[in-house]
Design a protein around this motif. Structure first.
Motif, mmCIF file in Angstrom:
data_model
loop_
_atom_site.group_PDB
_atom_site.id
_atom_site.type_symbol
_atom_site.label_atom_id
_atom_site.label_comp_id
_atom_site.label_asym_id
_atom_site.label_seq_id
_atom_site.Cartn_x
_atom_site.Cartn_y
_atom_site.Cartn_z
ATOM 1 N N GLY A 29 0.911 -1.191 0.042
ATOM 2 C CA GLY A 29 -0.004 0.084 -0.051
ATOM 3 C C GLY A 29 0.890 1.093 0.015
ATOM 4 N N GLU A 30 2.118 1.227 -0.311
ATOM 5 C CA GLU A 30 2.967 2.400 0.013
ATOM 6 C C GLU A 30 3.269 3.072 -1.701
ATOM 7 O OE1 GLU A 30 7.579 3.756 1.963
ATOM 8 O OE2 GLU A 30 6.635 1.442 1.764
ATOM 9 N N PHE A 31 3.517 4.175 -1.479
ATOM 10 C CA PHE A 31 3.477 4.878 -2.619
ATOM 11 C C PHE A 31 4.975 5.434 -2.822
ATOM 12 C CE2 PHE A 31 0.987 7.730 -5.856
ATOM 13 C CZ PHE A 31 2.022 7.815 -6.595
ATOM 14 N N LEU A 32 5.783 4.805 -3.681
ATOM 15 C CA LEU A 32 7.052 5.077 -3.996
ATOM 16 C C LEU A 32 7.540 6.072 -5.049
ATOM 17 C CD1 LEU A 32 10.276 4.785 -3.046
ATOM 18 C CD2 LEU A 32 10.144 2.618 -4.827
ATOM 19 N N VAL A 33 8.074 7.071 -5.076
ATOM 20 C CA VAL A 33 8.575 8.029 -6.240
ATOM 21 C C VAL A 33 9.979 7.716 -6.510
ATOM 22 C CG1 VAL A 33 8.647 10.356 -7.359
ATOM 23 C CG2 VAL A 33 6.614 9.567 -5.960
ATOM 24 N N LEU A 34 10.294 7.235 -7.875
ATOM 25 C CA LEU A 34 11.643 7.229 -8.229
ATOM 26 C C LEU A 34 11.985 8.682 -8.961
ATOM 27 C CD1 LEU A 34 11.785 3.822 -9.745
ATOM 28 C CD2 LEU A 34 12.278 4.265 -7.470
ATOM 29 N N LEU A 35 12.971 9.327 -8.327
ATOM 30 C CA LEU A 35 13.029 10.769 -8.833
ATOM 31 C C LEU A 35 14.518 11.024 -9.146
ATOM 32 C CD1 LEU A 35 12.140 13.861 -9.100
ATOM 33 C CD2 LEU A 35 12.955 14.101 -6.644
ATOM 34 N N GLY A 36 14.813 11.687 -10.336
ATOM 35 C CA GLY A 36 16.346 11.918 -10.608
ATOM 36 C C GLY A 36 16.104 12.521 -12.140
ATOM 37 N N ALA A 37 17.250 13.138 -12.591
ATOM 38 C CA ALA A 37 17.300 13.346 -13.922
ATOM 39 C C ALA A 37 17.450 12.468 -15.030
ATOM 40 C CB ALA A 37 18.948 14.136 -13.891
ATOM 41 N N SER A 38 17.222 12.839 -16.227
ATOM 42 C CA SER A 38 17.460 11.676 -17.241
ATOM 43 C C SER A 38 18.529 11.012 -17.091
ATOM 44 C CB SER A 38 17.362 12.487 -18.649
ATOM 45 O OG SER A 38 15.904 13.250 -18.485
ATOM 46 N N GLY A 39 18.418 9.774 -17.355
ATOM 47 C CA GLY A 39 19.825 8.746 -17.529
ATOM 48 C C GLY A 39 20.189 8.534 -16.077
ATOM 49 N N CYS A 40 19.468 8.550 -14.981
ATOM 50 C CA CYS A 40 19.976 8.220 -13.568
ATOM 51 C C CYS A 40 19.616 6.871 -13.614
ATOM 52 C CB CYS A 40 19.314 9.257 -12.808
ATOM 53 S SG CYS A 40 17.676 9.041 -12.388
ATOM 54 N N ASN A 227 22.928 14.453 0.899
ATOM 55 C CA ASN A 227 24.275 15.058 0.534
ATOM 56 C C ASN A 227 24.109 16.496 -0.285
ATOM 57 O OD1 ASN A 227 23.193 14.132 -2.026
ATOM 58 N ND2 ASN A 227 24.221 12.205 -1.522
ATOM 59 N N ILE A 228 24.807 16.831 -0.761
ATOM 60 C CA ILE A 228 24.786 17.981 -1.519
ATOM 61 C C ILE A 228 24.058 17.846 -2.977
ATOM 62 C CG2 ILE A 228 26.025 19.802 -3.039
ATOM 63 C CD1 ILE A 228 28.095 20.177 -0.740
ATOM 64 N N PHE A 229 24.072 16.659 -3.608
ATOM 65 C CA PHE A 229 23.370 16.489 -4.657
ATOM 66 C C PHE A 229 21.807 16.614 -4.358
ATOM 67 C CE2 PHE A 229 20.956 13.346 -7.401
ATOM 68 C CZ PHE A 229 21.117 13.948 -8.819
ATOM 69 N N VAL A 230 21.354 15.837 -3.286
ATOM 70 C CA VAL A 230 20.211 15.766 -2.913
ATOM 71 C C VAL A 230 19.408 17.293 -2.644
ATOM 72 C CG1 VAL A 230 18.435 14.863 -1.256
ATOM 73 C CG2 VAL A 230 20.255 13.385 -2.347
ATOM 74 N N ALA A 231 20.268 17.963 -1.991
ATOM 75 C CA ALA A 231 19.841 19.092 -1.359
ATOM 76 C C ALA A 231 19.826 20.139 -2.664
ATOM 77 C CB ALA A 231 21.104 19.836 -0.566
ATOM 78 N N GLY A 232 20.520 20.076 -3.715
ATOM 79 C CA GLY A 232 20.356 20.960 -4.834
ATOM 80 C C GLY A 232 19.208 20.229 -5.923
ATOM 81 N N LEU A 233 19.102 19.255 -5.650
ATOM 82 C CA LEU A 233 17.896 18.515 -6.749
ATOM 83 C C LEU A 233 16.363 18.862 -6.336
ATOM 84 C CD1 LEU A 233 17.363 16.745 -9.118
ATOM 85 C CD2 LEU A 233 17.053 14.944 -7.615
ATOM 86 N N VAL A 234 16.521 18.755 -4.921
ATOM 87 C CA VAL A 234 14.956 18.983 -4.272
ATOM 88 C C VAL A 234 14.853 20.510 -3.656
ATOM 89 C CG1 VAL A 234 13.248 18.111 -2.583
ATOM 90 C CG2 VAL A 234 14.657 16.671 -3.986
ATOM 91 N N GLY A 235 13.882 21.011 -4.063
ATOM 92 C CA GLY A 235 13.532 22.391 -3.585
ATOM 93 C C GLY A 235 13.628 23.325 -4.775
ATOM 94 N N SER A 236 12.676 24.349 -4.764
ATOM 95 C CA SER A 236 12.481 25.092 -5.940
ATOM 96 C C SER A 236 12.122 26.619 -5.295
ATOM 97 C CB SER A 236 11.596 24.759 -6.991
ATOM 98 O OG SER A 236 11.564 25.728 -8.193
ATOM 99 N N PRO A 237 12.923 27.516 -5.586
ATOM 100 C CA PRO A 237 14.308 27.639 -5.650
ATOM 101 C C PRO A 237 15.199 26.797 -5.028
ATOM 102 C CG PRO A 237 13.737 29.570 -4.751
ATOM 103 C CD PRO A 237 12.329 28.865 -4.681
#
Length: 371
Positions: A29-40, A227-237
Motif C-alpha cells: 500500500g505504499e507510494f514510492l516515487v523514483l526521482l532523478g534526472a534523465s539517464g539516472c 548530501n549536496i546532490f539531493v539538497a540541490g535537486l529537491v527544492g524550488s528555488p
C-alpha cells in the motif's frame, strides 16, 4: 495488493553498469516515487519491475515471490505510460476492458468493472468515444482506467503527466493522490519533477548515476538532505550553498562566513546553538553551509526570536505571486532569499535579513555528505 522488495539490483548493458546495487523495500500500500534526472536509471528500474528489462544481478520480489524470470503478463502488475498507449481504433470502454478480455473475463463482469472504474475517474460520459476525440487529460484518465480495472498487486507509472500542461498536471496529481488513498494500492511512480515527488510520495528514492542517494519521506529529504546532490535537486528555488568555517565563540560553535571579496577580515558568525548537526569532529574546519531561500527572509516579516540578521544588498528581485525572490550579495557570495509579496523591496535596497540557523544544513566539502 502486495509488498515490493528490490534486493541489490544491478543492470548492465555490456560493460556499462546502469543500476548499481539498488535495494528498496516497499510496504503493502505504499507510494514510492523514483526521482532523478534523465539517464539516472529510474525508468530502467521501473522496467525491470515490470519485466520489460532483464535483471543482471540481485532480486525483485512481489510479496514472497521472486519475479526475476517471470513473464510480464504473469507478474500481476499494471503500468501507465507517458505516451498513454491507447488503441486508436477502440472506444474508451474497449480500451479499458481490453486487458480483462485477454484474460478471459466474461462480458458482463468486464462491463461492470469498466463502469465502476469510469465512474471513479469521472469519464463515464466518454466511454463511447475514441482516443482521437479526447483531450490529453482525458486520455491519461483512460490509461489509468485500463490499469485500475485489473486490480493488480502493483501499479507502475512511467512519467504519466509529462505530456500535460501545468493546470492538467495539477489536476491529475490530485486525482492520483485520491486514487491511492481510496485503493490503498502499492504504487511506484517515476518522474523528474520534484513537485510531483514531494506531493505524491510516501517515500522518495533519489537516484544519481544508477545509485540511490537517499530513500526517505518527502519531509526528511527536503529538511535533511543526505548530501549536496539531493539538497540541490529537491527544492524550488534550490538551496544556497555557502563556504563556511566552524569556529568556537563563548562556548558555542558558529559558522563563520567571509563577506569581503578580497580579504577574510570582514566576517559574520552565525550561531549553531540550536542546530542538531553532529559537528564534534569539525571544529576549525571548513564546511558547506546549506540554507534554503525561505530560511533567509526580511526581518520585519519574520519571527526573529533567537534568529540572527545580516544587512544585505538586494541585487535582483523576482516576484512570483505569493512570494518574492530576492537575490542578495553577501560580499563574495550570491544568495537567494524568499520574502512575502507584501514586502516592498526593490533592486539596490539594503535591508536586514533574518537567518534561521536551526534549520540550516551542513555538508562535508570533500565527501559532500550531510554532517
Amino acid at each position: 495488493m502486495a509488498s515490493l522488495t528490490i534486493k541489490n539490483a544491478v543492470k548492465r548493458y555490456g560493460t556499462v553498469e546502469v543500476l548499481k546495487d539498488v535495494s528498496i523495500d516497499l510496504q503493502d500500500g505504499e507510494f514510492l516515487v523514483l526521482l532523478g534526472a534523465s539517464g539516472c536509471g529510474k525508468s530502467t528500474l521501473l522496467n525491470m519491475i515490470a519485466g520489460l528489462e532483464s535483471v543482471t544481478g540481485g532480486e525483485i520480489m512481489i510479496g514472497d515471490r521472486v519475479i526475476n524470470d517471470v513473464h510480464p503478463k504473469d507478474r500481476d502488475i499494471a503500468m501507465v505510460f507517458q505516451s498513454y498507449a491507447l488503441y486508436p481504433n477502440m472506444t474508451v470502454a474497449k480500451n479499458i476492458a481490453f486487458g480483462l478480455e485477454m484474460r478471459g473475463i466474461q462480458k458482463a463482469e468486464r462491463q461492470k468493472a469498466v463502469e465502476g472504474v469510469a465512474e471513479m475517474l469521472q469519464i463515464s460520459h466518454l466511454l463511447d468515444r475514441k482516443p482521437a476525440q479526447l483531450s490529453g487529460g482525458q486520455r491519461q484518465r483512460v490509461a489509468m482506467g485500463r490499469a485500475l480495472v485489473r486490480r493488480p498487486e502493483v501499479f507502475l507509472f512511467d512519467e504519466p503527466l509529462s505530456n500535460l500542461d501545468a493546470k492538467l498536471r495539477l489536476e491529475m496529481r490530485t486525482e492520483i493522490k485520491r486514487l491511492h488513498k481510496e485503493l490503498s494500492a502499492t504504487m511506484v511512480y517515476v518522474t523528474h519533477d520534484q513537485i510531483e515527488a514531494l506531493t505524491l510520495a510516501d517515500r522518495i528514492a533519489i537516484l544519481k548515476d544508477g545509485s540511490v542517494q537517499q530513500l526517505a519521506s518527502p519531509t526528511e529529504i527536503y529538511n535533511k538532505p543526505a548530501n549536496i546532490f539531493v539538497a540541490g535537486l529537491v527544492g524550488s528555488p534550490p538551496m544556497n550553498f555557502i563556504p563556511a568555517t566552524l569556529v568556537e565563540k563563548d562556548g558555542i560553535t558558529h559558522a563563520r562566513l567571509s563577506l569581503n571579496k578580497d580579504t577574510d577580515n570582514d566576517v559574520i558568525d552565525l550561531s549553531l546553538a540550536n542546530n542538531d548537526a553532529d559537528i564534534t569532529e569539525y571544529g576549525g574546519k571548513e564546511v558547506v553551509l546549506g540554507l534554503r531561500p525561505e530560511m533567509i527572509t526580511y526581518v520585519n516579516g519574520a519571527d526573529v526570536n533567537g534568529q540572527q540578521t545580516i544587512l544585505s544588498n538586494v541585487d535582483v528581485v523576482e516576484p512570483t505571486g505569493a512570494d518574492t525572490l530576492c537575490f542578495l550579495k553577501w560580499g563574495k557570495h550570491d544568495v537567494m532569499a524568499r520574502v512575502s509579496s507584501a514586502i516592498d523591496v526593490g533592486s539596490g535596497d539594503q535591508l536586514a535579513f533574518s537567518i534561521d540557523m536551526s534549520r540550516a544544513s551542513l555538508f562535508d566539502p570533500q565527501t559532500e555528505e550531510r554532517i
